[in-house]
Design a protein around this motif. Structure first.
Motif, PDB file in Angstrom:
ATOM      1  N   TRP A 113      31.474  40.080  -7.453  1.00 35.30           N
ATOM      2  CA  TRP A 113      32.430  39.101  -6.921  1.00 35.30           C
ATOM      3  C   TRP A 113      33.176  38.393  -8.053  1.00 35.30           C
ATOM      4  CZ3 TRP A 113      34.387  37.468  -2.282  1.00 35.30           C
ATOM      5  CH2 TRP A 113      35.058  36.231  -2.282  1.00 35.30           C
ATOM      6  N   HIS A 114      32.424  37.878  -9.010  1.00 32.64           N
ATOM      7  CA  HIS A 114      33.033  37.095 -10.084  1.00 32.64           C
ATOM      8  C   HIS A 114      33.948  37.948 -10.967  1.00 32.64           C
ATOM      9  CE1 HIS A 114      31.056  33.398  -9.092  1.00 32.64           C
ATOM     10  NE2 HIS A 114      29.854  33.926  -9.208  1.00 32.64           N
ATOM     11  N   ASN A 120      41.479  39.468 -11.320  1.00 28.45           N
ATOM     12  CA  ASN A 120      42.647  39.575 -10.444  1.00 28.45           C
ATOM     13  C   ASN A 120      43.291  38.240 -10.103  1.00 28.45           C
ATOM     14  OD1 ASN A 120      42.687  42.592  -9.525  1.00 28.45           O
ATOM     15  ND2 ASN A 120      40.557  41.979  -9.373  1.00 28.45           N
ATOM     16  N   LEU A 121      42.493  37.182  -9.970  1.00 23.90           N
ATOM     17  CA  LEU A 121      43.045  35.901  -9.525  1.00 23.90           C
ATOM     18  C   LEU A 121      43.056  34.842 -10.622  1.00 23.90           C
ATOM     19  CD1 LEU A 121      44.269  34.225  -7.278  1.00 23.90           C
ATOM     20  CD2 LEU A 121      41.953  33.717  -6.463  1.00 23.90           C
ATOM     21  N   ASP A 122      41.944  34.672 -11.325  1.00 21.79           N
ATOM     22  CA  ASP A 122      41.925  33.673 -12.398  1.00 21.79           C
ATOM     23  C   ASP A 122      42.986  33.965 -13.454  1.00 21.79           C
ATOM     24  OD1 ASP A 122      39.836  32.466 -11.089  1.00 21.79           O
ATOM     25  OD2 ASP A 122      38.292  33.067 -12.532  1.00 21.79           O
ATOM     26  N   SER A 148      48.311  43.529  -3.532  1.00 21.94           N
ATOM     27  CA  SER A 148      47.845  44.779  -2.937  1.00 21.94           C
ATOM     28  C   SER A 148      47.971  44.701  -1.429  1.00 21.94           C
ATOM     29  CB  SER A 148      46.377  45.022  -3.320  1.00 21.94           C
ATOM     30  OG  SER A 148      45.823  46.083  -2.565  1.00 21.94           O
ATOM     31  N   SER A 149      48.065  45.866  -0.794  1.00 21.98           N
ATOM     32  CA  SER A 149      47.971  45.899   0.664  1.00 21.98           C
ATOM     33  C   SER A 149      46.670  45.263   1.134  1.00 21.98           C
ATOM     34  CB  SER A 149      48.053  47.345   1.167  1.00 21.98           C
ATOM     35  OG  SER A 149      49.338  47.889   0.954  1.00 21.98           O
ATOM     36  N   SER A 150      45.628  45.355   0.301  1.00 24.29           N
ATOM     37  CA  SER A 150      44.354  44.719   0.643  1.00 24.29           C
ATOM     38  C   SER A 150      44.507  43.220   0.811  1.00 24.29           C
ATOM     39  CB  SER A 150      43.311  45.001  -0.446  1.00 24.29           C
ATOM     40  OG  SER A 150      42.950  46.353  -0.468  1.00 24.29           O
ATOM     41  N   ALA A 163      40.282  39.211  -1.092  1.00 24.27           N
ATOM     42  CA  ALA A 163      40.377  37.760  -1.278  1.00 24.27           C
ATOM     43  C   ALA A 163      41.203  37.421  -2.511  1.00 24.27           C
ATOM     44  CB  ALA A 163      38.974  37.157  -1.394  1.00 24.27           C
ATOM     45  N   ALA A 164      40.955  38.135  -3.615  1.00 21.56           N
ATOM     46  CA  ALA A 164      41.688  37.863  -4.848  1.00 21.56           C
ATOM     47  C   ALA A 164      43.169  38.174  -4.691  1.00 21.56           C
ATOM     48  CB  ALA A 164      41.102  38.694  -5.994  1.00 21.56           C
ATOM     49  N   LYS A 165      43.483  39.312  -4.092  1.00 19.04           N
ATOM     50  CA  LYS A 165      44.885  39.699  -3.964  1.00 19.04           C
ATOM     51  C   LYS A 165      45.618  38.849  -2.928  1.00 19.04           C
ATOM     52  CE  LYS A 165      45.111  42.932  -7.095  1.00 19.04           C
ATOM     53  NZ  LYS A 165      45.920  42.702  -8.316  1.00 19.04           N
ATOM     54  N   ALA A 166      44.918  38.357  -1.919  1.00 20.19           N
ATOM     55  CA  ALA A 166      45.531  37.384  -1.015  1.00 20.19           C
ATOM     56  C   ALA A 166      45.818  36.091  -1.763  1.00 20.19           C
ATOM     57  CB  ALA A 166      44.615  37.121   0.183  1.00 20.19           C
TER      58      ALA A 166
END
Length: 253
Positions: A113-114, A120-122, A148-150, A163-166
């Motif tokens: 997770w981390h 991707n997000l941090d 991402s589409s994800s 979650a990160a790509k959102a």
């Protein structure tokens, strides 16, 4: 000239630029006239080979690879300082670096997770923060974040990645509103299934099933994404900001 080389004279920074979508963006940005500094994390030989190839093809332009761990604030700040020094000016930032650690959520370990959230997000903070003010002060420029589409639809087995790509999309929309008055656009590009090292690891039977879900029955190419990124980086997209544009061949319609 402007039509042939829409990024002529522009300084462009691309993270995760040694392979896949990032490498395609680096190639096209150079072909459209930009000077490019690109980041890579571990594949130094591949990064150096790409830079040597592109410097040979575009001898009057800069193409510089720099190692960076985008989730590390200290490394990101050093990368930003060096990249700006090598370019002389910044016009385009492409936040492309990313990783997947796919697992069903019930079996996902905390490190998986981390790792995904950090890279991707941090990295939206660690890379964009030190590079934001040069764009704001010159009152022009473009930031393109690879989602991402994800991140738009959610994918089973990719809870952390989705979650990160959102989060990247939320970051994009908020920052676009913050700095739009300063002449800087901020957009997200959301690729679907693209022929990269990530999709190459998908078992053949699953890959064929996934292709059957796409109207064109095929994965996209990194160049399909790069063309949109470079369009958003150019003056042709000056009135587009705060958007998340999907490049998925109609995977979800």
């Amino acid at each position: 000239m402007a039509d042939d080389l829409p990024l002529a004279g522009r300084g462009c920074i691309v993270t995760g630029g040694s392979r896949g979508i990032g490498a395609a963006v680096v190639r096209l940005a150079l072909a459209q006239g930009a000077d490019v500094v690109f980041g890579y994390h571990s594949e130094e030989e591949r990064a150096r080979a790409l830079a040597d190839e592109l410097r040979s093809a575009h001898p009057d332009q800069h193409c510089v690879p720099l190692r960076v761990q985008v989730a590390d604030t200290t490394q990101a700040e050093g990368f930003a300082t060096t990249a700006l020094d090598r370019l002389g000016r910044l016009d385009v930032l492409v936040n492309n670096a990313g990783v997947t650690r796919d697992a069903v959520f019930a079996r996902m370990g905390p490190q998986q997770w981390h790792d995904v959230i950090a890279t991707n997000l941090d990295s939206m903070y660690t890379i964009t923060k030190p590079l934001l003010m040069p764009l704001v002060k010159q009152r022009s420029g473009a930031i393109i974040n690879i989602s991402s589409s994800s991140g738009l639809h959610g994918i089973p087995g990719q809870t952390a990645y989705s979650a990160a790509k959102a989060g990247v999309i939320g970051f994009t929309k908020a920052l676009a509103k913050e700095i739009g008055a300063r002449g800087v656009t901020v957009n997200a590009v959301a690729p679907g299934l693209i022929d990269t090292d990530m999709t190459a690891a998908i078992p053949q039977d699953k890959a064929e099933f996934l292709k059957s879900l796409i109207p064109g029955q095929a994965f996209g190419s990194p160049e399909d994404v790069a063309h949109l990124v470079c369009f958003l980086a150019s003056d042709r997209a000056r009135y587009i900001t705060g958007q998340a544009i999907e490049v998925s061949g109609g995977l979800v319609v």
